[in-house]
Motif scaffolding. Structure first.
Motif, PDB file in Angstrom:
ATOM      1  N   ILE A 169       0.817  -1.208   0.000  1.00  0.00           N
ATOM      2  CA  ILE A 169       0.000   0.000   0.000  1.00  0.00           C
ATOM      3  C   ILE A 169       0.858   1.268   0.000  1.00  0.00           C
ATOM      4  CG2 ILE A 169      -0.281   0.163   2.531  1.00  0.00           C
ATOM      5  CD1 ILE A 169      -3.027   0.800  -0.095  1.00  0.00           C
ATOM      6  N   ASP A 170       2.087   1.187   0.527  1.00  0.00           N
ATOM      7  CA  ASP A 170       2.900   2.417   0.530  1.00  0.00           C
ATOM      8  C   ASP A 170       3.284   2.844  -0.889  1.00  0.00           C
ATOM      9  OD1 ASP A 170       4.642   0.249   0.404  1.00  0.00           O
ATOM     10  OD2 ASP A 170       5.838   0.855   2.147  1.00  0.00           O
ATOM     11  N   GLU A 171       3.320   1.866  -1.808  1.00  0.00           N
ATOM     12  CA  GLU A 171       3.579   2.206  -3.214  1.00  0.00           C
ATOM     13  C   GLU A 171       2.442   3.099  -3.756  1.00  0.00           C
ATOM     14  OE1 GLU A 171       6.426   2.081  -5.364  1.00  0.00           O
ATOM     15  OE2 GLU A 171       6.428  -0.104  -5.243  1.00  0.00           O
ATOM     16  N   CYS A 172       1.219   2.803  -3.363  1.00  0.00           N
ATOM     17  CA  CYS A 172       0.074   3.614  -3.799  1.00  0.00           C
ATOM     18  C   CYS A 172       0.126   5.010  -3.186  1.00  0.00           C
ATOM     19  CB  CYS A 172      -1.246   2.936  -3.422  1.00  0.00           C
ATOM     20  SG  CYS A 172      -1.437   1.314  -4.180  1.00  0.00           S
ATOM     21  N   HIS A 173       0.517   5.078  -1.931  1.00  0.00           N
ATOM     22  CA  HIS A 173       0.658   6.391  -1.295  1.00  0.00           C
ATOM     23  C   HIS A 173       1.719   7.211  -2.024  1.00  0.00           C
ATOM     24  CE1 HIS A 173      -1.563   5.950   2.708  1.00  0.00           C
ATOM     25  NE2 HIS A 173      -1.799   4.840   2.040  1.00  0.00           N
ATOM     26  N   ALA A 174       2.809   6.556  -2.413  1.00  0.00           N
ATOM     27  CA  ALA A 174       3.867   7.257  -3.138  1.00  0.00           C
ATOM     28  C   ALA A 174       3.349   7.792  -4.469  1.00  0.00           C
ATOM     29  CB  ALA A 174       5.056   6.318  -3.368  1.00  0.00           C
ATOM     30  N   LEU A 175       2.523   6.988  -5.140  1.00  0.00           N
ATOM     31  CA  LEU A 175       1.950   7.405  -6.421  1.00  0.00           C
ATOM     32  C   LEU A 175       1.020   8.613  -6.235  1.00  0.00           C
ATOM     33  CD1 LEU A 175       1.393   6.831  -9.450  1.00  0.00           C
ATOM     34  CD2 LEU A 175      -0.356   5.208  -8.715  1.00  0.00           C
ATOM     35  N   VAL A 176       0.210   8.565  -5.205  1.00  0.00           N
ATOM     36  CA  VAL A 176      -0.685   9.685  -4.913  1.00  0.00           C
ATOM     37  C   VAL A 176       0.119  10.953  -4.638  1.00  0.00           C
ATOM     38  CG1 VAL A 176      -2.369  10.587  -3.251  1.00  0.00           C
ATOM     39  CG2 VAL A 176      -2.569   8.231  -4.062  1.00  0.00           C
ATOM     40  N   GLY A 177       1.164  10.805  -3.849  1.00  0.00           N
ATOM     41  CA  GLY A 177       2.003  11.954  -3.517  1.00  0.00           C
ATOM     42  C   GLY A 177       2.691  12.524  -4.743  1.00  0.00           C
ATOM     43  N   LEU A 178       3.133  11.638  -5.606  1.00  0.00           N
ATOM     44  CA  LEU A 178       3.811  12.054  -6.826  1.00  0.00           C
ATOM     45  C   LEU A 178       2.870  12.902  -7.701  1.00  0.00           C
ATOM     46  CD1 LEU A 178       5.946   9.657  -8.956  1.00  0.00           C
ATOM     47  CD2 LEU A 178       4.113  10.898 -10.050  1.00  0.00           C
ATOM     48  N   ILE A 179       1.638  12.450  -7.835  1.00  0.00           N
ATOM     49  CA  ILE A 179       0.688  13.186  -8.674  1.00  0.00           C
ATOM     50  C   ILE A 179       0.336  14.521  -8.026  1.00  0.00           C
ATOM     51  CG2 ILE A 179      -1.712  13.172  -9.477  1.00  0.00           C
ATOM     52  CD1 ILE A 179      -1.258  10.281 -10.325  1.00  0.00           C
ATOM     53  N   ARG A 180       0.145  14.512  -6.729  1.00  0.00           N
ATOM     54  CA  ARG A 180      -0.152  15.768  -6.052  1.00  0.00           C
ATOM     55  C   ARG A 180       0.959  16.786  -6.218  1.00  0.00           C
ATOM     56  NH1 ARG A 180      -3.379  16.148  -0.460  1.00  0.00           N
ATOM     57  NH2 ARG A 180      -1.843  17.757  -0.035  1.00  0.00           N
ATOM     58  N   MET A 181       2.178  16.266  -6.161  1.00  0.00           N
ATOM     59  CA  MET A 181       3.321  17.170  -6.188  1.00  0.00           C
ATOM     60  C   MET A 181       3.598  17.719  -7.588  1.00  0.00           C
ATOM     61  SD  MET A 181       6.868  16.631  -4.191  1.00  0.00           S
ATOM     62  CE  MET A 181       7.902  15.761  -5.316  1.00  0.00           C
ATOM     63  N   HIS A 182       3.347  16.914  -8.628  1.00  0.00           N
ATOM     64  CA  HIS A 182       3.781  17.321  -9.964  1.00  0.00           C
ATOM     65  C   HIS A 182       2.648  17.772 -10.880  1.00  0.00           C
ATOM     66  CE1 HIS A 182       7.930  16.095  -9.293  1.00  0.00           C
ATOM     67  NE2 HIS A 182       7.451  15.009  -8.705  1.00  0.00           N
ATOM     68  N   TRP A 183       1.403  17.635 -10.442  1.00  0.00           N
ATOM     69  CA  TRP A 183       0.270  17.988 -11.307  1.00  0.00           C
ATOM     70  C   TRP A 183       0.189  19.498 -11.483  1.00  0.00           C
ATOM     71  CZ3 TRP A 183      -3.034  14.464 -13.640  1.00  0.00           C
ATOM     72  CH2 TRP A 183      -4.121  15.038 -14.323  1.00  0.00           C
ATOM     73  N   ARG A 184       0.044  19.924 -12.737  1.00  0.00           N
ATOM     74  CA  ARG A 184      -0.130  21.354 -13.019  1.00  0.00           C
ATOM     75  C   ARG A 184      -1.316  21.540 -13.955  1.00  0.00           C
ATOM     76  NH1 ARG A 184       2.833  21.048  -9.541  1.00  0.00           N
ATOM     77  NH2 ARG A 184       5.017  21.681  -9.333  1.00  0.00           N
ATOM     78  N   GLY A 185      -2.143  22.539 -13.653  1.00  0.00           N
ATOM     79  CA  GLY A 185      -3.245  22.918 -14.554  1.00  0.00           C
ATOM     80  C   GLY A 185      -4.301  21.836 -14.660  1.00  0.00           C
ATOM     81  N   PHE A 186      -5.001  21.807 -15.795  1.00  0.00           N
ATOM     82  CA  PHE A 186      -6.110  20.872 -15.964  1.00  0.00           C
ATOM     83  C   PHE A 186      -5.663  19.500 -16.422  1.00  0.00           C
ATOM     84  CE2 PHE A 186      -8.435  24.919 -16.417  1.00  0.00           C
ATOM     85  CZ  PHE A 186      -9.330  24.736 -15.376  1.00  0.00           C
ATOM     86  N   THR A 187      -4.606  19.455 -17.196  1.00  0.00           N
ATOM     87  CA  THR A 187      -4.217  18.175 -17.792  1.00  0.00           C
ATOM     88  C   THR A 187      -2.988  17.568 -17.126  1.00  0.00           C
ATOM     89  OG1 THR A 187      -2.910  19.340 -19.442  1.00  0.00           O
ATOM     90  CG2 THR A 187      -5.163  18.762 -20.050  1.00  0.00           C
ATOM     91  N   GLY A 188      -2.441  18.260 -16.151  1.00  0.00           N
ATOM     92  CA  GLY A 188      -1.322  17.696 -15.416  1.00  0.00           C
ATOM     93  C   GLY A 188       0.020  18.250 -15.846  1.00  0.00           C
ATOM     94  N   GLY A 189       0.155  18.496 -17.139  1.00  0.00           N
ATOM     95  CA  GLY A 189       1.434  19.011 -17.627  1.00  0.00           C
ATOM     96  C   GLY A 189       2.420  17.896 -17.916  1.00  0.00           C
ATOM     97  N   ARG A 190       3.464  18.228 -18.681  1.00  0.00           N
ATOM     98  CA  ARG A 190       4.400  17.209 -19.142  1.00  0.00           C
ATOM     99  C   ARG A 190       5.132  16.529 -17.990  1.00  0.00           C
ATOM    100  NH1 ARG A 190       9.693  18.749 -22.386  1.00  0.00           N
ATOM    101  NH2 ARG A 190       9.977  19.526 -20.307  1.00  0.00           N
ATOM    102  N   GLU A 191       5.472  17.331 -16.987  1.00  0.00           N
ATOM    103  CA  GLU A 191       6.286  16.809 -15.896  1.00  0.00           C
ATOM    104  C   GLU A 191       5.626  15.623 -15.190  1.00  0.00           C
ATOM    105  OE1 GLU A 191       7.919  19.883 -13.269  1.00  0.00           O
ATOM    106  OE2 GLU A 191       7.414  18.540 -11.603  1.00  0.00           O
TER     107      GLU A 191
END
Ligand SMILES: [Zn+2]
Ligand SMILES: [Zn+2]
Length: 217
Positions: A169-191
């Protein structure tokens, strides 16, 4: 839909780790305060749905004892890549997940499987279609081996991908954190898409291949 109470600071810490970034200096075991390495085990506080970072000694203690009457459970490190998972587009529709990345966790307190997808706001619950999960387990016996609370089925169908893994389950938490940290705008952005590509490639590298009929562990 509900947003789970994963704390922001913890998610950022997890995300840094998942991105294979250098360890944040001065990380410590949440139980005993000993300094710990970047790659370390976690205990799940089953009631709070929170992960606690743990040193090797504390992890061993909890592994052996099934300690604390199950309120703190050691998160395992089983990673299985299930290339032949039976989940076609029709079955996927049945699950009624609104996005292309989702993880399924057996919630022992509620006695049912819950589906979450990562969003810029955190992990968001998607209500599962009735019976859809049991159909999925019937078609894929390996899913019967999911350890409640501490393991998840992670599915990635982004941009035509068909990735399925059993992960801690910690892998899923890491994925959630990654998206929260790198998401920009409506589509997320390239990063964010680059980070996701790296995340799933790394997961594949660490995962053991398994089939959908694989029995247990
Ligand atoms: Zn410790
Ligand atoms: Zn940790």
């Amino acid at each position: 839909m509900t947003v789970t109470p994963l704390s922001g600071s913890r998610l950022r810490r997890m995300a840094r780790r998942s991105a294979a970034a250098p360890a944040a200096a001065g990380e410590r075991c949440d139980l005993c305060g000993t300094p710990i390495e970047a790659r370390h085990r976690h205990l799940l506080d089953v009631g709070e749905r929170e992960l606690r970072c743990t040193c090797r000694a504390c992890a061993l203690l909890f592994d052996r004892a099934a300690a604390a009457q199950g309120t703190l459970r050691l998160v395992g490190d089983r990673r299985l890549a299930i290339a032949d998972l039976a989940l076609d587009d029709a079955a996927w529709e049945e699950l009624r997940v609104p996005v292309d990345i989702v993880f399924f966790v057996d919630d022992s307190r509620e006695g049912r499987v819950r589906a979450y997808y990562p969003s810029p706001m955190g992990a968001t619950e998607s209500l599962l279609g009735l019976g859809a999960w049991s159909d999925l387990v019937a078609a894929n016996p390996v899913l019967g081996s999911l350890d409640p609370d501490v393991e998840a089925l992670l599915v990635n169908r982004v941009r035509g991908a068909r990735g399925h893994w059993i992960v801690p389950i910690d892998e899923c938490h890491a994925l959630v954190g990654l998206i929260r940290m790198h998401w920009r705008g409506f589509t997320g952005g390239r990063e964010v898409w680059e980070e996701l590509g790296r995340f799933f490639a790394e997961l594949d590298r660490r995962a053991r291949p398994a089939g959908r009929t694989t029995e247990g562990r």
